[in-house]
Design a protein around this motif. Structure first.
Motif, PDB file in Angstrom:
ATOM      1  N   MET A 101       0.675  -1.241   0.478  1.00 55.21           N
ATOM      2  CA  MET A 101       0.123  -0.235  -0.272  1.00 55.21           C
ATOM      3  C   MET A 101       0.615   1.027   0.364  1.00 55.21           C
ATOM      4  SD  MET A 101      -3.526  -1.150   2.732  1.00 55.21           S
ATOM      5  CE  MET A 101      -3.698   0.483   2.652  1.00 55.21           C
ATOM      6  N   ALA A 102       0.352   2.294  -0.936  1.00 51.53           N
ATOM      7  CA  ALA A 102       1.043   3.508  -0.956  1.00 51.53           C
ATOM      8  C   ALA A 102       1.421   4.200   0.824  1.00 51.53           C
ATOM      9  CB  ALA A 102       0.382   4.910  -1.856  1.00 51.53           C
ATOM     10  N   VAL A 103       2.134   4.871   0.971  1.00 48.66           N
ATOM     11  CA  VAL A 103       2.432   6.038   2.271  1.00 48.66           C
ATOM     12  C   VAL A 103       1.832   7.408   2.020  1.00 48.66           C
ATOM     13  CG1 VAL A 103       3.738   6.933   3.882  1.00 48.66           C
ATOM     14  CG2 VAL A 103       4.658   4.416   2.434  1.00 48.66           C
ATOM     15  N   LYS A 104       0.477   6.880   2.943  1.00 49.75           N
ATOM     16  CA  LYS A 104      -0.259   8.417   2.877  1.00 49.75           C
ATOM     17  C   LYS A 104       0.422   9.678   3.697  1.00 49.75           C
ATOM     18  CE  LYS A 104      -3.267   6.052   4.899  1.00 49.75           C
ATOM     19  NZ  LYS A 104      -4.690   5.478   5.469  1.00 49.75           N
ATOM     20  N   VAL A 105       0.407  10.753   2.957  1.00 51.89           N
ATOM     21  CA  VAL A 105       1.536  11.881   3.950  1.00 51.89           C
ATOM     22  C   VAL A 105       0.126  13.305   3.859  1.00 51.89           C
ATOM     23  CG1 VAL A 105       3.417  13.124   3.153  1.00 51.89           C
ATOM     24  CG2 VAL A 105       3.028  10.829   2.757  1.00 51.89           C
ATOM     25  N   LEU A 106       0.477  13.930   4.284  1.00 48.04           N
ATOM     26  CA  LEU A 106      -0.003  15.155   4.853  1.00 48.04           C
ATOM     27  C   LEU A 106       0.773  15.981   4.953  1.00 48.04           C
ATOM     28  CD1 LEU A 106      -2.635  17.138   6.172  1.00 48.04           C
ATOM     29  CD2 LEU A 106      -2.128  16.370   7.568  1.00 48.04           C
ATOM     30  N   GLY A 149       5.539  12.081  -7.389  1.00 44.89           N
ATOM     31  CA  GLY A 149       5.845  11.836  -8.820  1.00 44.89           C
ATOM     32  C   GLY A 149       6.108   9.659  -7.932  1.00 44.89           C
ATOM     33  N   ASP A 150       6.575   9.618  -7.226  1.00 41.42           N
ATOM     34  CA  ASP A 150       6.313   8.634  -6.391  1.00 41.42           C
ATOM     35  C   ASP A 150       5.261   7.610  -6.316  1.00 41.42           C
ATOM     36  OD1 ASP A 150       7.419   6.126  -4.634  1.00 41.42           O
ATOM     37  OD2 ASP A 150       8.767   7.536  -4.271  1.00 41.42           O
ATOM     38  N   PRO A 151       5.095   6.857  -6.827  1.00 46.39           N
ATOM     39  CA  PRO A 151       3.684   5.947  -7.106  1.00 46.39           C
ATOM     40  C   PRO A 151       3.907   5.098  -5.559  1.00 46.39           C
ATOM     41  CG  PRO A 151       5.787   4.669  -8.420  1.00 46.39           C
ATOM     42  CD  PRO A 151       6.435   6.382  -7.659  1.00 46.39           C
ATOM     43  N   GLN A 152       4.871   4.634  -4.657  1.00 45.32           N
ATOM     44  CA  GLN A 152       4.628   4.519  -4.127  1.00 45.32           C
ATOM     45  C   GLN A 152       4.496   5.298  -2.210  1.00 45.32           C
ATOM     46  OE1 GLN A 152       4.204   1.481  -2.775  1.00 45.32           O
ATOM     47  NE2 GLN A 152       4.340   1.029  -4.999  1.00 45.32           N
ATOM     48  N   CYS A 171      11.151  11.871  -0.506  1.00 42.27           N
ATOM     49  CA  CYS A 171      10.730  10.579  -0.913  1.00 42.27           C
ATOM     50  C   CYS A 171      10.988   9.849   0.110  1.00 42.27           C
ATOM     51  CB  CYS A 171      10.535  10.077  -2.199  1.00 42.27           C
ATOM     52  SG  CYS A 171       9.522  11.402  -3.079  1.00 42.27           S
ATOM     53  N   GLU A 172      12.487   9.479  -0.225  1.00 43.27           N
ATOM     54  CA  GLU A 172      13.521   8.681   0.747  1.00 43.27           C
ATOM     55  C   GLU A 172      12.788   8.619   2.470  1.00 43.27           C
ATOM     56  OE1 GLU A 172      17.117   8.072  -1.096  1.00 43.27           O
ATOM     57  OE2 GLU A 172      16.700   6.174  -2.125  1.00 43.27           O
ATOM     58  N   ARG A 173      13.133   9.755   2.512  1.00 42.84           N
ATOM     59  CA  ARG A 173      12.685   9.880   4.058  1.00 42.84           C
ATOM     60  C   ARG A 173      11.554   9.739   4.643  1.00 42.84           C
ATOM     61  NH1 ARG A 173      16.368  13.701   7.394  1.00 42.84           N
ATOM     62  NH2 ARG A 173      17.432  12.536   5.506  1.00 42.84           N
ATOM     63  N   VAL A 174      10.378  10.086   4.002  1.00 44.26           N
ATOM     64  CA  VAL A 174       8.903  10.030   4.220  1.00 44.26           C
ATOM     65  C   VAL A 174       9.204   8.477   4.316  1.00 44.26           C
ATOM     66  CG1 VAL A 174       7.343   9.831   2.461  1.00 44.26           C
ATOM     67  CG2 VAL A 174       8.038  11.275   3.532  1.00 44.26           C
ATOM     68  N   HIS A 175       9.492   7.632   2.883  1.00 43.91           N
ATOM     69  CA  HIS A 175      10.061   5.633   3.244  1.00 43.91           C
ATOM     70  C   HIS A 175       9.916   5.330   4.886  1.00 43.91           C
ATOM     71  CE1 HIS A 175       7.296   4.840  -1.013  1.00 43.91           C
ATOM     72  NE2 HIS A 175       8.466   5.066  -1.593  1.00 43.91           N
ATOM     73  N   ALA A 176      11.559   6.055   4.782  1.00 40.02           N
ATOM     74  CA  ALA A 176      11.729   5.688   6.325  1.00 40.02           C
ATOM     75  C   ALA A 176      10.405   5.501   7.226  1.00 40.02           C
ATOM     76  CB  ALA A 176      12.911   6.399   6.031  1.00 40.02           C
ATOM     77  N   LEU A 177      10.454   6.672   7.230  1.00 46.44           N
ATOM     78  CA  LEU A 177       9.333   7.323   8.571  1.00 46.44           C
ATOM     79  C   LEU A 177       8.201   7.068   8.595  1.00 46.44           C
ATOM     80  CD1 LEU A 177       9.721  11.038   8.712  1.00 46.44           C
ATOM     81  CD2 LEU A 177      11.360   9.490   9.676  1.00 46.44           C
ATOM     82  N   SER A 217       0.831   2.281   7.046  1.00 41.88           N
ATOM     83  CA  SER A 217       0.603   1.300   5.812  1.00 41.88           C
ATOM     84  C   SER A 217       2.451   1.435   4.808  1.00 41.88           C
ATOM     85  CB  SER A 217       0.308   2.172   4.905  1.00 41.88           C
ATOM     86  OG  SER A 217      -1.768   1.814   5.267  1.00 41.88           O
ATOM     87  N   ALA A 218       3.041   0.647   4.875  1.00 40.57           N
ATOM     88  CA  ALA A 218       4.179   0.688   4.750  1.00 40.57           C
ATOM     89  C   ALA A 218       4.578   0.558   3.464  1.00 40.57           C
ATOM     90  CB  ALA A 218       5.330  -0.797   5.804  1.00 40.57           C
ATOM     91  N   PRO A 219       5.957   0.929   2.867  1.00 43.22           N
ATOM     92  CA  PRO A 219       5.592   0.897   1.215  1.00 43.22           C
ATOM     93  C   PRO A 219       6.188  -0.315   0.877  1.00 43.22           C
ATOM     94  CG  PRO A 219       7.450   2.141   2.867  1.00 43.22           C
ATOM     95  CD  PRO A 219       6.506   1.783   3.680  1.00 43.22           C
ATOM     96  N   SER A 220       6.292  -0.785  -0.367  1.00 38.48           N
ATOM     97  CA  SER A 220       7.168  -2.040  -0.582  1.00 38.48           C
ATOM     98  C   SER A 220       7.858  -1.723  -1.314  1.00 38.48           C
ATOM     99  CB  SER A 220       5.545  -2.241  -1.615  1.00 38.48           C
ATOM    100  OG  SER A 220       5.203  -1.539  -3.165  1.00 38.48           O
TER     101      SER A 220
END
Length: 364
Positions: free
Chosen positions: A1-6, A24-27, A123-129, A145-148
């Motif tokens: 599932m995609a990471v949901k960001v506010l 721009g990041d599909p995840q 994007c990488e920092r958001v995925h990590a958090l 929802s963790a990124p895949s």
């Protein structure tokens, strides 16, 4: 599932740019935006994002006030934006105290000049958090929802481990036996400012060993961080300078953007940051120099952080006969650096953050 960001920022330009970068990041899915702290709280409760990007200076309610209320009402990993100034450093540290998980410098010039680098970093920092240890924020693991996809290393930090990796070692180490050391070296990254504060405030003014601290942090931030620690702790803390001499009860913080080494005479060497190294300062560099200078008389401690910086330095210290402690998974914001040390079988003890401070205070 995609990471949901506010995305929270009072600047329409910055909101649009951050949203465009993340979209721009599909995840990653930007589920909403807010223009002030009050809206951020409302949107967090309504949208339940996995990660929030938060500005500081906003009308109605500032970012730090918003973070405090969000952590009380709906704990969520928050990535703060702040300027690369002394005031920006103070704000970032206040935000971390309030409960923010991490921060990024807010630099409009970088967005214009290096859009690809900014895109990768954000994007990488958001995925990590999104993979932040939920217990450290009071969040139940199932709410995220963790990124895949896995993330690549990034400047000043590296991606968190994939959830498919083998289970990390559990914190079941007995209390360490008391012994004396010529140096205590502590390395950390994401979550480190709060962790260091928690550990160092437990040490007595009469602490018998010198300390060196390596925290992944921009150059503009380390002086303010050292000054904050010095005010809060009974030991003395200062940003390290070339030629400083190690002494008991003094903690020297590696300056951002540079490398810190120790020599056998107990002197500090500050060197320019090597562009070949991802981390400036780098835990491995300082740990390696400590192994060479003091052999088996070092206690190294690896605290919360993304990536594996500190593992190879810990290996050198172990080969010299020194001791290595790692923070346990449950008390880490990001269980990356300590996990790398533990999984390499380099840790003599795996302890909670509270126990690390307590055991350090008891060393001979």
């Amino acid at each position: 599932m995609a990471v949901k960001v506010l995305v929270v920022d009072d600047s329409g330009f910055f909101r649009r740019r951050v949203t465009e970068i993340l979209a721009g990041d599909p995840q990653i899915q930007v589920v909403g935006t807010a223009t002030n702290g009050k809206e951020a709280i409302e949107q967090t409760q309504a949208l339940r994002p996995d990660v929030i990007t938060m500005d500081y200076e906003m009308p109605v309610m500032d970012g730090i006030s918003a973070v405090k209320q969000i952590m009380q009402r709906c704990p969520t990993p928050v990535l703060m934006f702040s300027s690369l100034t002394y005031e920006g450093a103070r704000v970032s540290l206040d935000a971390l105290d309030a409960g923010a998980a991490d921060y990024l410098p807010k630099n409009f010039e970088d967005i214009s000049r290096n859009p690809d680098k900014v895109r990768q970093l954000l994007c990488e920092r958001v995925h990590a958090l999104a993979r932040t240890n939920r217990r450290s924020l009071g969040i139940a693991p199932a709410t995220v929802s963790a990124p895949s996809v896995s993330s690549r290393p990034l400047t000043g930090s590296a991606s968190a481990p994939r959830s498919s990796e083998p289970p990390a070692p559990r914190s079941s180490s007995p209390a360490p036996r008391k012994r004396s050391y010529k140096l205590v070296a502590i390395g950390t990254s994401t979550g480190g400012p709060v962790a260091l504060q928690k550990v160092l405030t437990q040490l007595p003014a009469s602490f018998p060993a010198p300390l060196v601290l390596i925290q992944h942090m921009p150059a503009a931030f380390t002086k303010a961080f050292a000054e904050r620690l010095d005010k809060l702790c009974r030991i003395s803390v200062k940003e390290a300078e070339d030629g400083d001499i190690l002494r008991p009860g003094l903690a020297l913080l590696a300056p951002g953007g540079k490398q810190m080494m120790v020599d056998g005479r107990g002197a500090i060497r500050i060197l320019p940051g090597d562009e070949r190294l991802n981390y400036k300062p780098c835990v491995d560099v300082t740990f390696g120099s400590a192994a060479k200078a003091f052999g088996d008389k070092v206690l190294a401690v690896v605290l919360t952080g993304m990536g594996a910086d500190g593992r190879e330095g810990a290996r050198m210290l172990k080969q010299a006969g020194s001791s290595v402690w790692a923070q346990d998974e449950a008390s880490c914001v990001i269980y990356g650096m300590p996990m790398a040390v533990a999984k390499a079988n380099l840790a003599d003890g795996i302890y909670s953050l509270d126990d690390i401070g307590r055991y350090l205070a008891e060393i001979g």
